[in-house]
Design a protein around this motif. Structure first.
Motif, PDB file in Angstrom:
ATOM      1  N   THR A  73     104.789 129.764  18.931  1.00 51.30           N
ATOM      2  CA  THR A  73     104.113 128.960  17.909  1.00 51.30           C
ATOM      3  C   THR A  73     103.084 128.070  18.589  1.00 51.30           C
ATOM      4  O   THR A  73     103.079 127.909  19.826  1.00 51.30           O
ATOM      5  CB  THR A  73     105.121 128.091  17.159  1.00 51.30           C
ATOM      6  OG1 THR A  73     105.700 127.170  18.083  1.00 51.30           O
ATOM      7  CG2 THR A  73     106.222 128.953  16.542  1.00 51.30           C
ATOM      8  N   TYR A  74     102.246 127.437  17.779  1.00 52.90           N
ATOM      9  CA  TYR A  74     101.203 126.568  18.336  1.00 52.90           C
ATOM     10  C   TYR A  74     101.813 125.423  19.126  1.00 52.90           C
ATOM     11  O   TYR A  74     101.287 125.014  20.166  1.00 52.90           O
ATOM     12  CB  TYR A  74     100.308 126.031  17.220  1.00 52.90           C
ATOM     13  CG  TYR A  74      99.298 125.038  17.726  1.00 52.90           C
ATOM     14  CD1 TYR A  74      98.134 125.474  18.381  1.00 52.90           C
ATOM     15  CD2 TYR A  74      99.510 123.667  17.592  1.00 52.90           C
ATOM     16  CE1 TYR A  74      97.216 124.565  18.881  1.00 52.90           C
ATOM     17  CE2 TYR A  74      98.587 122.743  18.083  1.00 52.90           C
ATOM     18  CZ  TYR A  74      97.442 123.214  18.727  1.00 52.90           C
ATOM     19  OH  TYR A  74      96.544 122.317  19.231  1.00 52.90           O
TER      20      TYR A  74
ATOM     21  N   GLU B 104      97.112 130.485  17.091  1.00 54.72           N
ATOM     22  CA  GLU B 104      98.431 131.076  17.349  1.00 54.72           C
ATOM     23  C   GLU B 104      98.363 132.597  17.216  1.00 54.72           C
ATOM     24  O   GLU B 104      98.895 133.331  18.045  1.00 54.72           O
ATOM     25  CB  GLU B 104      99.425 130.475  16.355  1.00 54.72           C
ATOM     26  CG  GLU B 104     100.854 130.954  16.495  1.00 54.72           C
ATOM     27  CD  GLU B 104     101.737 130.333  15.433  1.00 54.72           C
ATOM     28  OE1 GLU B 104     102.333 131.083  14.644  1.00 54.72           O
ATOM     29  OE2 GLU B 104     101.804 129.080  15.381  1.00 54.72           O
TER      30      GLU B 104
END
Length: 829
Positions: A101-102, A192
């Motif tokens: 994830t980011y 992402e």
């Protein structure tokens, strides 16, 4: 009347003057600037028209753009490969992918990628106008596709939905979809997507997998990535394989690329100058692990599969689209092919630099069963080099059936006994052409010329049929020519081809004249069940008689010609050798011997399989050439594959359009077969005369040379009183004189004709001197009829004073019959 005029003419002039004054009063003065107003209106109208056209064009380009499919933006689905029997081979695309994830992306890594790929990522709406304008200018000046200017958003669109084609329509669709994506997702979500999908080499898809494969860093420890490591990873997307720091040979280029990223980070204010310089001092391979081992089997073959799928289905990504790809692969044949290419079998390669590439395919269907693509460091790999399909080398004499003899049989219906004169010849450019043995062979059949791979007869044959027809014939076999041009030197293989092109061309000879493009895929099945059939269409490339006659001529090559090392006795094999030489400058530069060979080919087939083999070196260098022995390796490779996998022992079937006469073939209704002479005709009209005054025997005979046996000489020998033969002479004359003959001696003369290395049957005549006596003398050497002597026979006795007796020519029923004395002619049938 208020006005007085002297004449009617004055009145007319006055009225005319009044009208002119009235006209001038009625005209209004022009307004200043009216021209510029019209110009601006015109420009506005043109602008509206152009704008309208542009808008119309824009909508035409985006009307069939794909929809943004969330499934394709999410984690990709792997592709599965299957062999020719439906057996599972390999799953590709997810084995080294770890989504993140980011929040798990460290700041240093984000800065590195944004500085390199998209510095204004957080400022634009999917399209960086400034960068795009610069890219458009570069494309206008250097050609479309020279500069991309893609933002990260555009790259997500390109990797998820669009093909890799570089054209305006695809670029417009990319801009449109990038804008739409920005409306639907946040910047962090888009970043992402990008970092999870991107190919970073070393069998790594996505940044998490790359961090682990290059530096052994797990997802939970991504925060520990150093600045030099982050910069290296950010530099990989442009050329993942070339910049892969785990390969020692890439160290120099990888360092330059990483340092460029560091420079860009400093320029964008992401790092200080001090941080930049300190990071640049770190060796690029510091902390890098050994290259990841890819479990993918049969990499070169699956590389060819991937290229074929992506070439025909422009909008797919085999790494992400969850395809099922059914291939033509025979796993056993492929495994043996890789072993054979790497280490040989029953023969040895001269060194590790020696290369080979070959294609092994089904003759009837065009389905490729196995390939080899290089050896050792040049061994073919997935998404790497692939000599089997990408190599461009000169094919040498393997091209003669394609540009010379095939077209001649197809269009002129030549028989295999058709003859051409192998003589001194030049190309139409004035350049010299010679045979491999630097000899001329006179009148020769096309079968023999192809069997022995002589160059001059091939050129003369192509001239007979004409280059345009020869070119079309080759193109029907899948051969292409640079600049769409054929030169005369191409007939001996001076153009460039790949192993798969040659395999496809020769398979048509073995497939009754039907060409089927060689292929690696039978069908592709999409996740929704949709199927795409990959089987190529069949094409009649030549008449069945052409295919069979060429096949029969190529049988001679492997049985008695230049390709005997490729023959497999239990199979019906046809094939052709081909070699190419270095130019004089290369020989001089590297110290090669004069007879050094650059490339060596063997292309052959049976009713079951066709195989094209190339051998040589990837580049020139000290010792990197083929000699007489190593040039045969191509034949050994062919023989090994055919011996191991060839199971169909049936012969090629002769069509009804072909007839056989002796060992030669002809086309029904075409040129008649004329059996070539196995040896020269026997001399005829033999005549012997004894001259009393000179004590000599004069021997004469007749001979008419045939077209194919023109260069004739005669060997003359004799025996005395039934003794052993004594050679008198070899002469081109049809007479000789023997002096100082022995009185009472019985002379038997033997005459044979020699041409093209072949010898005729003997003509024989006997002369017996029965009268007269004289002291024994040593006879003088025979006279050739031109004042020259040839040899000295044994001593003879006293010559007779008169009378002769002859023996009987072959077939006579009365061998002891006496003949009239002195001048009687004596014939031999």
């Amino acid at each position: 009347m208020s006005d007085n005029y002297r004449s009617r003419e004055e009145r007319k002039q006055a009225e005319k003057a009044k009208q002119e004054q009235k006209k001038q009063k009625s005209e209004k003065p022009r307004k200043k600037g009216s021209f510029f107003k019209k110009f601006l209106i015109t420009c506005l109208l043109l602008g509206i028209i152009v704008l309208g056209a542009g808008v119309s064009t824009f909508y035409a380009m985006i009307k069939d753009a794909p929809k943004i499919d969330e499934a394709k933006l999410a984690d990709p689905v792997s592709t599965k490969f299957y062999d020719k029997d439906g057996g599972f081979i390999h799953e590709y695309g997810v084995e080294r992918r770890t989504p993140i994830t980011y929040d798990q992306i460290p700041k240093v890594l984000e800065d590195a990628f944004l500085s390199t790929e998209d510095a204004r990522f957080y400022e634009h709406h999917g399209i960086d106008i400034k960068r795009t304008a610069k890219a458009i200018f570069e494309n206008l000046t250097n050609g479309f596709g020279s500069q991309g200017g893609s933002t990260i958003t555009q790259q997500v669109i390109k990797n998820s939905f669009l093909s890799r084609d570089k054209n305006l329509k695809r670029k417009v669709q990319e801009w449109y979809l990038a804008y739409k994506l920005e409306q639907k997702y946040s910047k962090h979500e888009i970043l992402e997507m990008y970092l999870n999908k991107i190919n970073l080499g070393n069998y790594s898809w996505g940044i998490a997998a790359a961090a682990k494969n290059y530096y052994g860093i797990e997802v939970k420890d991504l925060k520990n990535l150093t600045l030099p490591q982050a910069a290296m990873l950010a530099g990989l997307p442009q050329l993942p394989n070339a910049y892969n720091p785990s390969k020692p040979e890439n160290e120099k280029e990888a360092t330059k690329r990483r340092n460029l990223v560091l420079t860009l980070m400093h320029r964008q204010g992401a790092i200080t100058e001090k941080e930049m310089k300190e990071a640049m001092q770190v060796p690029v391979r510091e902390g890098v692990r050994e290259p990841a081992q890819n479990p993918m089997p049969y990499q070169a073959f699956l590389d060819a599969v991937a290229k074929e799928v992506e070439g025909q289905l422009k909008d797919v990504n085999i790494g992400t689209d969850g395809l099922k790809i059914y291939t033509t692969l025979d796993p056993k044949a492929q495994a043996y092919a890789e072993q054979l290419a790497e280490s040989g079998d029953g023969f040895r390669y001269p060194n590790d630099q020696f290369q080979t590439a070959f294609v092994f395919q089904d003759t009837k269907t065009g389905e490729v069963r196995a390939i080899a693509s290089g050896r050792k460091e040049n061994k073919g790999s997935f998404r790497g080099n692939n000599y089997a399909i990408d190599l461009d080398r000169q094919p040498g004499s393997t091209f003669k059936p394609i540009l010379a003899y095939g077209p001649a049989i197809e269009h002129l219906k030549w028989a295999t006994s058709h003859t051409v004169e192998d003589k001194e010849t030049k190309y139409d450019t004035g350049a010299e052409i010679s045979n491999w043995d630097n000899k001329y062979h006179g009148i020769i059949t096309i079968r023999k010329a192809l069997e022995q791979s002589y160059n001059i007869p091939a050129l003369l044959t192509m001239r007979e049929v004409g280059k345009p027809k020869a070119k079309v014939f080759a193109e029907n076999l899948g051969i292409t020519f640079a600049n769409n041009t054929v030169f005369e030197s191409y007939v001996i293989g001076a153009n460039q081809v790949s192993p798969i092109e040659m395999s496809g061309a020769y398979s048509a000879f073995g497939n009754n004249g039907v060409y089927i493009k060689p292929h690696f895929v039978t069908k592709v099945v999409f996740p929704d069940g949709k199927e795409v059939n990959f089987k190529p269409k069949e094409k009649r490339a030549m008449a069945d008689y052409t295919a069979y006659i060429i096949t029969d001529m190529l049988r001679s090559v492997v049985k008695t010609g230049t390709g005997t090392n490729a023959n497999v006795s239990r199979l019906d094999v046809a094939g052709k050798t081909g070699t190419t030489n270095f130019d004089k400058d290369t020989i001089r530069k590297y110290g090669y011997p004069a007879d050094a060979t650059n490339d060596s080919w063997f292309v052959g087939y049976t009713p079951q399989y066709t195989m094209s083999v190339w051998t040589g070196y990837a580049k020139n260098g000290q010792g990197m050439y083929l000699n007489k022995e190593t040039s045969r390796i191509a034949q050994y490779i062919f023989k090994n594959m055919m011996s191991k996998f060839g199971t169909d022992t049936s012969p090629f079937e002769q069509p009804s359009t072909v007839y056989r006469f002796g060992n030669e073939l002809g086309v029904t209704g075409g040129e008649k077969v004329v059996l070539p002479k196995e040896k020269p005709d026997t001399p005829t009209g033999v005549n012997a005369q004894y001259d009393t005054a000179s004590n000599t025997i004069s021997l004469k005979w007749s001979y008419t040379a045939s077209e194919e046996m023109k260069d004739v000489s005669f060997d003359v020998a004799y025996s005395l009183d039934g003794g052993s033969k004594t050679t008198l002479t070899n002469t081109k004359s049809t007479s000789i004189t023997l002096g100082n003959v022995k009185a009472g001696g019985r002379y038997t003369f033997f005459i044979t004709a020699t041409a093209n290395g072949k010898v005729s049957d003997e003509a024989k005549i006997t002369v017996t001197v029965t009268t007269g006596s004289k002291p024994e003398e040593k006879p003088s050497p025979p006279d050739n009829g031109d004042g020259t002597n040839q040899s000295t026979p044994p001593n003879t006795g006293t010559p007779p004073s008169t009378g002769t007796e002859t023996g009987t020519p072959p077939g006579s029923s009365n061998p002891g019959e006496a003949k009239p004395p002195a001048q009687s002619p004596l014939g031999i049938p």
